[in-house]
Design a protein around this motif. Structure first.
Motif, PDB file in Angstrom:
ATOM      1  N   LEU A 126      19.633  41.072  46.341  1.00 25.92           N
ATOM      2  CA  LEU A 126      20.589  41.384  45.381  1.00 25.92           C
ATOM      3  C   LEU A 126      20.170  40.971  43.835  1.00 25.92           C
ATOM      4  O   LEU A 126      19.489  40.080  43.392  1.00 25.92           O
ATOM      5  N   LYS A 142      30.760  31.463  51.984  1.00 29.63           N
ATOM      6  CA  LYS A 142      31.238  32.578  52.400  1.00 29.63           C
ATOM      7  C   LYS A 142      32.975  32.149  52.764  1.00 29.63           C
ATOM      8  O   LYS A 142      33.973  33.035  53.038  1.00 29.63           O
ATOM      9  N   ARG A 156      32.211  36.117  44.141  1.00 25.32           N
ATOM     10  CA  ARG A 156      30.743  36.656  44.178  1.00 25.32           C
ATOM     11  C   ARG A 156      30.377  36.823  42.999  1.00 25.32           C
ATOM     12  O   ARG A 156      30.848  36.530  41.763  1.00 25.32           O
ATOM     13  N   ALA A 216      29.401  31.385  44.885  1.00 25.64           N
ATOM     14  CA  ALA A 216      29.146  32.891  45.120  1.00 25.64           C
ATOM     15  C   ALA A 216      28.446  32.992  46.370  1.00 25.64           C
ATOM     16  O   ALA A 216      28.600  34.024  47.151  1.00 25.64           O
ATOM     17  N   LYS A 217      27.773  31.971  46.814  1.00 21.93           N
ATOM     18  CA  LYS A 217      27.023  32.093  48.365  1.00 21.93           C
ATOM     19  C   LYS A 217      27.931  31.615  49.387  1.00 21.93           C
ATOM     20  O   LYS A 217      27.732  31.647  50.493  1.00 21.93           O
ATOM     21  N   ASN A 236      36.248  34.093  48.023  1.00 23.18           N
ATOM     22  CA  ASN A 236      36.077  35.273  47.675  1.00 23.18           C
ATOM     23  C   ASN A 236      35.031  35.462  46.702  1.00 23.18           C
ATOM     24  O   ASN A 236      34.815  36.848  46.086  1.00 23.18           O
ATOM     25  N   LEU A 239      34.849  45.803  42.262  1.00 23.96           N
ATOM     26  CA  LEU A 239      33.630  46.000  42.837  1.00 23.96           C
ATOM     27  C   LEU A 239      32.800  47.243  42.419  1.00 23.96           C
ATOM     28  O   LEU A 239      31.772  47.512  42.718  1.00 23.96           O
TER      29      LEU A 239
END
Ligand code: CMC
Length: 429
Positions: free
Chosen positions: A359, A296, A301, A293-294, A299, A263
């Motif tokens: 983003l 939920k 991203r 990636a959208k 995991n 991260l």
């Protein structure tokens, strides 16, 4: 504008001063809150918490502005060099030619590692990640310099900083050489910082290595772009560890580990792995990955996208995007993963999910593509980030110690566990 904030608790009003920075940022100074009220603030992830005031780096995330000691990152990237930026961050001003020469000479005179440190590498498995070697060897360096570890002695701090800046590049290169089973290459002090790094990475005793000036400049720019970014996870770690008066090598070692996570600095490696995944498993179609990636329920991203502070294009990513094309032109290669990255960026920037959450590509989105074009192995990308971030870590650590009001960092918590209960003997559980 009011310069005081009022908090009402159980009908009683408390007033706290509003502190305004030189760029107009405002924060409520609640340093006496617990003493006054018995209450603390709860702010997981420190999203709203300023841990310090600082004169080093200014970021305006809404407008995509980054400045070191007041100088815009775009001017730095175009006109400066990594060692000049290191001087700027650590000393607080741009050096004169004499000051820069003295600083550069001092850094270069510390590039060699103690021969016994070479033996440390032999203790690692061949497949050890270079970030693990970097943090371990950095922590061990303090044992070689026990007489210069006083954080309040400016001369000792200065020599330690110069040693760390110089030796970091040598440790980084050794960790790579060890992982591929090649002999370590000693530094060559007539080369620039970036040139010497390339030399130690790519030269072998079997043949001469000529440093390509385009790649040398690209490395220098990459290092400068990463040089500081105010109170991010690794820098906060550096300050927090330093706040216990742990020595500077121990603090750097901890910061390297904090940076390693995907991260944070580890994202540059994760971006390349994601782009390969899209190329190999999604027929190069980024839109399918974007949907994942959208979603939920997993995991996944979009690596290299999003930032705690930037709610606009990361100015470093803008510079790197342009540089990616220049470097690819210089090395005469095309890049399939650059095509995928650009397509991914284009669709993400038009997608409601990414637009609503603001983003944008961050510094890690394009840096890996440049490293790859230069032939730098994937597991070294975060090591390069550490090398670049070093002047920031060091200057932030020194700023903490120079502040007479600085205290050990020690967040509070609100306990939500079991209430008092009697110990149960093991046979009765
Ligand atoms: N892909 C998909 N969704 C994302 C992403 C992403 N890359 N980043 C954030 N989001 C979503 C997140 O799921 C959340 O959605 P919702 O509001 O529906 O719950 C929303 O955006 C806000 O995200 P957050 O996780 O609360 O934001 P944060 O400030 O805590 O995290 C971040 C910042 C950088 C860790 C995060 O954006 C991320 O994981 N990005 C990918 C990893 C990455 O590229 N890291 C490098 C950062 S730049 C270099 C450095 O400083 O190290």
């Amino acid at each position: 504008m009011s310069d005081v904030a009022k908090i009402i608790i159980d009908g009683q009003t408390y007033e706290y001063p509003i502190f305004t920075g030189t760029e107009g940022e405002r924060g409520i100074d609640i340093s006496t809150l617990r003493k006054d009220t018995g209450l603390i603030t709860l702010d997981p992830g420190y999203v709203n918490t300023g841990s310090c005031t600082s004169e080093i780096t200014f970021i305006n995330g809404e407008e995509g502005i980054l400045r070191y000691r007041g100088y815009p990152i775009e001017q730095i990237a175009e006109k400066s060099t990594f060692l000049e930026v290191a001087y700027l961050l650590i000393e607080g001003k741009l050096p004169t030619q004499d000051e820069l020469d003295t600083f550069t000479h001092s850094i270069k005179s510390h590039t060699l590692l103690h021969e016994d440190i070479r033996l440390m590498f032999r203790a690692f498995p061949l497949r050890a990640h270079p970030m693990a070697m970097l943090s371990s060897v950095m922590g061990a360096l303090s044992t070689f310099y026990p007489d210069t570890l006083d954080p309040y002695d400016p001369e000792q701090v200065k020599i330690s900083m110069h040693r760390i800046l110089a030796k970091m590049a040598t440790i980084a290169a050794y960790s790579y050489k060890y992982s591929i089973g090649h002999p370590f290459i000693y530094p060559r002090n007539e080369l620039s910082y970036a040139g010497n790094l390339l030399h130690m990475l790519f030269a072998t005793p079997a043949e001469t290595y000529e440093v390509d000036p385009v790649l040398e400049r690209a490395i220098d720019v990459l290092l400068m772009l990463h040089a500081d970014h105010e109170q991010n996870c690794s820098t906060s770690t550096m300050r927090l560890v330093g706040s216990s008066d742990a020595n500077i090598y121990a603090s750097v070692s901890a910061a390297v580990n904090a940076l390693w996570g995907p991260l944070h600095g580890g994202a540059n490696q994760a971006v390349i792995e994601m782009l390969y995944d899209i190329r190999d498993n999604y027929k190069g179609d980024g839109s399918k990955y974007l949907e994942l990636a959208k979603d939920k329920s997993n995991n996944i991203r979009l690596m290299g996208f999003g930032h705690r502070v930037y709610k606009n294009y990361d100015p470093r990513a803008r510079i790197l995007k342009k540089m990616t094309k220049d470097v690819l032109e210089a090395v005469g290669g095309s890049s399939d993963i650059l095509e995928i990255a650009m397509q991914l960026e284009e669709i993400a920037l038009q997608d409601d999910y990414f637009v609503e959450r603001k983003l944008y590509p961050n510094v890690d989105f394009y840096s890996g593509i440049i490293y790859k074009a230069m032939g730098i192995p994937v597991n070294m990308y975060t090591v390069f980030f550490s090398l670049g971030r070093m002047p920031g870590w060091l200057s932030q650590w020194a700023e903490h110690h120079a502040n007479p009001k600085a205290r050990i960092g020690r967040p509070r918590q609100i306990y939500v566990g079991a209430n008092e209960r009697d110990y149960v003997p093991i046979e009765k559980r």
